[in-house]
Design a protein around this motif. Structure first.
Motif, PDB file in Angstrom:
ATOM      1  N   ASP A 164      52.176  -5.861 -34.223  1.00 50.22           N
ATOM      2  CA  ASP A 164      53.102  -6.144 -33.056  1.00 50.22           C
ATOM      3  C   ASP A 164      53.066  -6.805 -32.007  1.00 50.22           C
ATOM      4  OD1 ASP A 164      51.174  -4.477 -32.224  1.00 50.22           O
ATOM      5  OD2 ASP A 164      52.521  -3.212 -31.070  1.00 50.22           O
ATOM      6  N   LYS A 165      51.760  -7.450 -32.188  1.00 48.94           N
ATOM      7  CA  LYS A 165      51.198  -8.389 -30.948  1.00 48.94           C
ATOM      8  C   LYS A 165      51.091  -9.863 -31.488  1.00 48.94           C
ATOM      9  CE  LYS A 165      49.532  -4.900 -28.157  1.00 48.94           C
ATOM     10  NZ  LYS A 165      48.302  -4.498 -27.371  1.00 48.94           N
ATOM     11  N   VAL A 166      50.870 -10.156 -32.836  1.00 48.38           N
ATOM     12  CA  VAL A 166      50.685 -11.432 -33.128  1.00 48.38           C
ATOM     13  C   VAL A 166      51.314 -11.740 -34.411  1.00 48.38           C
ATOM     14  CG1 VAL A 166      48.676 -12.646 -34.542  1.00 48.38           C
ATOM     15  CG2 VAL A 166      48.182 -11.237 -32.660  1.00 48.38           C
ATOM     16  N   GLU A 167      52.123 -12.796 -34.579  1.00 53.90           N
ATOM     17  CA  GLU A 167      52.931 -13.527 -35.559  1.00 53.90           C
ATOM     18  C   GLU A 167      51.958 -14.508 -36.228  1.00 53.90           C
ATOM     19  OE1 GLU A 167      57.023 -15.951 -35.926  1.00 53.90           O
ATOM     20  OE2 GLU A 167      56.533 -15.445 -34.103  1.00 53.90           O
ATOM     21  N   LEU A 168      52.127 -14.313 -37.396  1.00 49.13           N
ATOM     22  CA  LEU A 168      51.275 -15.574 -38.081  1.00 49.13           C
ATOM     23  C   LEU A 168      52.433 -16.318 -38.990  1.00 49.13           C
ATOM     24  CD1 LEU A 168      48.311 -13.413 -40.050  1.00 49.13           C
ATOM     25  CD2 LEU A 168      48.211 -15.233 -38.235  1.00 49.13           C
ATOM     26  N   ALA A 169      52.388 -17.661 -38.880  1.00 48.74           N
ATOM     27  CA  ALA A 169      53.225 -18.285 -39.587  1.00 48.74           C
ATOM     28  C   ALA A 169      52.367 -19.572 -40.302  1.00 48.74           C
ATOM     29  CB  ALA A 169      54.064 -18.972 -38.457  1.00 48.74           C
ATOM     30  N   GLY A 170      52.951 -20.154 -41.090  1.00 45.43           N
ATOM     31  CA  GLY A 170      52.509 -21.484 -41.744  1.00 45.43           C
ATOM     32  C   GLY A 170      53.292 -22.381 -41.458  1.00 45.43           C
ATOM     33  N   LYS A 171      52.668 -23.693 -41.762  1.00 45.87           N
ATOM     34  CA  LYS A 171      53.429 -24.898 -41.215  1.00 45.87           C
ATOM     35  C   LYS A 171      52.743 -26.022 -42.139  1.00 45.87           C
ATOM     36  CE  LYS A 171      55.006 -27.754 -37.495  1.00 45.87           C
ATOM     37  NZ  LYS A 171      54.877 -28.176 -36.320  1.00 45.87           N
ATOM     38  N   PHE A 172      53.538 -27.104 -42.761  1.00 46.29           N
ATOM     39  CA  PHE A 172      53.073 -28.197 -43.350  1.00 46.29           C
ATOM     40  C   PHE A 172      52.643 -29.319 -42.426  1.00 46.29           C
ATOM     41  CE2 PHE A 172      55.355 -26.174 -46.759  1.00 46.29           C
ATOM     42  CZ  PHE A 172      54.634 -26.308 -47.648  1.00 46.29           C
ATOM     43  N   CYS A 173      51.652 -30.058 -42.602  1.00 43.55           N
ATOM     44  CA  CYS A 173      51.053 -31.056 -41.618  1.00 43.55           C
ATOM     45  C   CYS A 173      51.382 -31.038 -40.258  1.00 43.55           C
ATOM     46  CB  CYS A 173      51.334 -32.534 -42.355  1.00 43.55           C
ATOM     47  SG  CYS A 173      50.227 -33.536 -41.607  1.00 43.55           S
ATOM     48  N   MET A 174      50.263 -30.576 -39.696  1.00 46.24           N
ATOM     49  CA  MET A 174      50.254 -30.530 -38.234  1.00 46.24           C
ATOM     50  C   MET A 174      49.599 -31.659 -37.354  1.00 46.24           C
ATOM     51  SD  MET A 174      49.365 -26.450 -38.267  1.00 46.24           S
ATOM     52  CE  MET A 174      49.273 -26.222 -36.483  1.00 46.24           C
ATOM     53  N   GLY A 175      49.249 -32.765 -38.256  1.00 45.22           N
ATOM     54  CA  GLY A 175      48.813 -34.024 -37.780  1.00 45.22           C
ATOM     55  C   GLY A 175      47.425 -34.090 -37.371  1.00 45.22           C
ATOM     56  N   LYS A 176      46.560 -33.321 -37.830  1.00 43.83           N
ATOM     57  CA  LYS A 176      45.103 -33.610 -37.494  1.00 43.83           C
ATOM     58  C   LYS A 176      44.404 -33.394 -38.807  1.00 43.83           C
ATOM     59  CE  LYS A 176      45.271 -32.137 -32.696  1.00 43.83           C
ATOM     60  NZ  LYS A 176      44.806 -32.968 -32.046  1.00 43.83           N
ATOM     61  N   CYS A 177      44.961 -34.084 -39.860  1.00 46.46           N
ATOM     62  CA  CYS A 177      44.209 -34.045 -41.391  1.00 46.46           C
ATOM     63  C   CYS A 177      42.836 -34.630 -41.227  1.00 46.46           C
ATOM     64  CB  CYS A 177      45.343 -34.889 -42.241  1.00 46.46           C
ATOM     65  SG  CYS A 177      46.953 -34.274 -42.417  1.00 46.46           S
ATOM     66  N   GLY A 178      41.997 -33.800 -42.012  1.00 42.33           N
ATOM     67  CA  GLY A 178      40.650 -34.408 -41.964  1.00 42.33           C
ATOM     68  C   GLY A 178      39.789 -33.803 -41.015  1.00 42.33           C
ATOM     69  N   GLU A 179      40.179 -33.225 -39.944  1.00 45.11           N
ATOM     70  CA  GLU A 179      39.159 -32.666 -38.872  1.00 45.11           C
ATOM     71  C   GLU A 179      39.084 -31.153 -39.206  1.00 45.11           C
ATOM     72  OE1 GLU A 179      40.815 -33.325 -34.919  1.00 45.11           O
ATOM     73  OE2 GLU A 179      41.643 -35.132 -35.591  1.00 45.11           O
ATOM     74  N   GLY A 180      39.765 -30.713 -40.009  1.00 38.98           N
ATOM     75  CA  GLY A 180      39.585 -29.167 -40.435  1.00 38.98           C
ATOM     76  C   GLY A 180      40.798 -28.564 -40.579  1.00 38.98           C
ATOM     77  N   VAL A 181      40.892 -27.108 -40.927  1.00 37.64           N
ATOM     78  CA  VAL A 181      42.032 -26.522 -40.976  1.00 37.64           C
ATOM     79  C   VAL A 181      42.648 -26.272 -39.683  1.00 37.64           C
ATOM     80  CG1 VAL A 181      43.159 -24.477 -41.608  1.00 37.64           C
ATOM     81  CG2 VAL A 181      41.297 -25.241 -42.995  1.00 37.64           C
ATOM     82  N   CYS A 182      44.017 -26.975 -39.512  1.00 36.31           N
ATOM     83  CA  CYS A 182      44.426 -26.834 -38.130  1.00 36.31           C
ATOM     84  C   CYS A 182      45.226 -25.451 -37.919  1.00 36.31           C
ATOM     85  CB  CYS A 182      45.642 -27.741 -37.936  1.00 36.31           C
ATOM     86  SG  CYS A 182      45.110 -29.458 -38.163  1.00 36.31           S
TER      87      CYS A 182
END
Length: 79
Positions: free
Chosen positions: A34-52
Protein backbone atom coordinates in the motif's frame (compact mmCIF):
# COMPACT_ATOMS: atom_id res chain seq x y z
CA UNK A 1 6.72 5.88 -3.20
CA UNK A 2 7.12 4.92 -6.85
CA UNK A 3 9.89 2.58 -8.00
CA UNK A 4 10.44 2.30 -11.74
CA UNK A 5 12.79 -0.36 -13.12
CA UNK A 6 14.08 -0.28 -16.67
CA UNK A 7 13.09 -3.33 -18.70
CA UNK A 8 14.69 -2.22 -21.96
CA UNK A 9 17.00 -4.53 -23.86
CA UNK A 10 20.30 -3.43 -22.29
CA UNK A 11 18.96 -3.47 -18.73
CA UNK A 12 17.30 -6.82 -19.46
CA UNK A 13 20.69 -8.23 -20.42
CA UNK A 14 22.16 -6.72 -17.24
CA UNK A 15 19.58 -8.52 -15.06
CA UNK A 16 16.56 -6.23 -14.73
CA UNK A 17 14.21 -9.23 -14.40
CA UNK A 18 16.12 -10.35 -11.32
CA UNK A 19 15.83 -6.81 -9.88
CA UNK A 20 12.08 -6.70 -10.61
CA UNK A 21 11.55 -10.10 -9.02
CA UNK A 22 13.58 -9.21 -5.94
CA UNK A 23 11.83 -5.87 -5.45
CA UNK A 24 8.45 -7.64 -5.69
CA UNK A 25 9.60 -10.06 -2.99
CA UNK A 26 10.90 -7.25 -0.77
CA UNK A 27 7.69 -5.25 -1.08
CA UNK A 28 5.69 -8.34 -0.10
CA UNK A 29 8.04 -9.38 2.74
CA UNK A 30 7.84 -5.90 4.26
CA UNK A 31 4.07 -5.51 3.73
CA UNK A 32 4.57 -2.36 1.67
CA UNK A 33 2.01 -3.04 -1.06
CA UNK A 34 0.00 0.00 0.00
CA UNK A 35 3.05 2.30 0.20
CA UNK A 36 5.20 1.26 -2.77
CA UNK A 37 4.21 1.21 -6.43
CA UNK A 38 6.40 -0.87 -8.74
CA UNK A 39 6.51 -0.01 -12.44
CA UNK A 40 8.54 -0.91 -15.50
CA UNK A 41 9.73 1.38 -18.24
CA UNK A 42 11.67 0.93 -21.45
CA UNK A 43 15.05 2.66 -21.78
CA UNK A 44 15.70 5.21 -19.10
CA UNK A 45 18.77 6.64 -20.83
CA UNK A 46 21.62 5.21 -18.76
CA UNK A 47 22.29 2.10 -20.79
CA UNK A 48 25.41 0.21 -19.88
CA UNK A 49 25.83 1.67 -16.39
CA UNK A 50 23.74 -1.04 -14.74
CA UNK A 51 20.05 -1.73 -14.30
CA UNK A 52 18.34 1.66 -14.03
CA UNK A 53 16.05 2.03 -11.03
CA UNK A 54 14.24 5.28 -10.28
CA UNK A 55 12.91 5.74 -6.77
CA UNK A 56 10.64 8.75 -6.79
CA UNK A 57 12.85 11.28 -8.64
CA UNK A 58 16.29 9.74 -8.06
CA UNK A 59 17.87 7.37 -10.59
CA UNK A 60 20.27 4.61 -9.57
CA UNK A 61 22.24 2.16 -11.72
CA UNK A 62 22.71 -1.16 -9.94
CA UNK A 63 23.73 -4.75 -10.38
CA UNK A 64 21.04 -7.32 -9.49
CA UNK A 65 23.02 -8.38 -6.41
CA UNK A 66 22.73 -4.80 -5.07
CA UNK A 67 18.90 -4.78 -5.09
CA UNK A 68 18.58 -5.59 -1.37
CA UNK A 69 20.96 -2.82 -0.34
CA UNK A 70 19.25 -0.23 -2.54
CA UNK A 71 15.84 -1.27 -1.22
CA UNK A 72 17.01 -0.93 2.38
CA UNK A 73 18.72 2.44 2.00
CA UNK A 74 16.31 4.11 -0.40
CA UNK A 75 12.98 2.53 0.50
CA UNK A 76 12.91 1.04 4.01
CA UNK A 77 15.05 3.75 5.60
CA UNK A 78 12.88 6.49 4.06
CA UNK A 79 9.41 5.15 4.82
Amino acid sequence: MKITICVGSTCHLLGSKRVVDRFKELVAENNLGDKVELAGKFCMGKCGEGVCVTIDDTTHSIKPEDADTLFKTEVLDKL
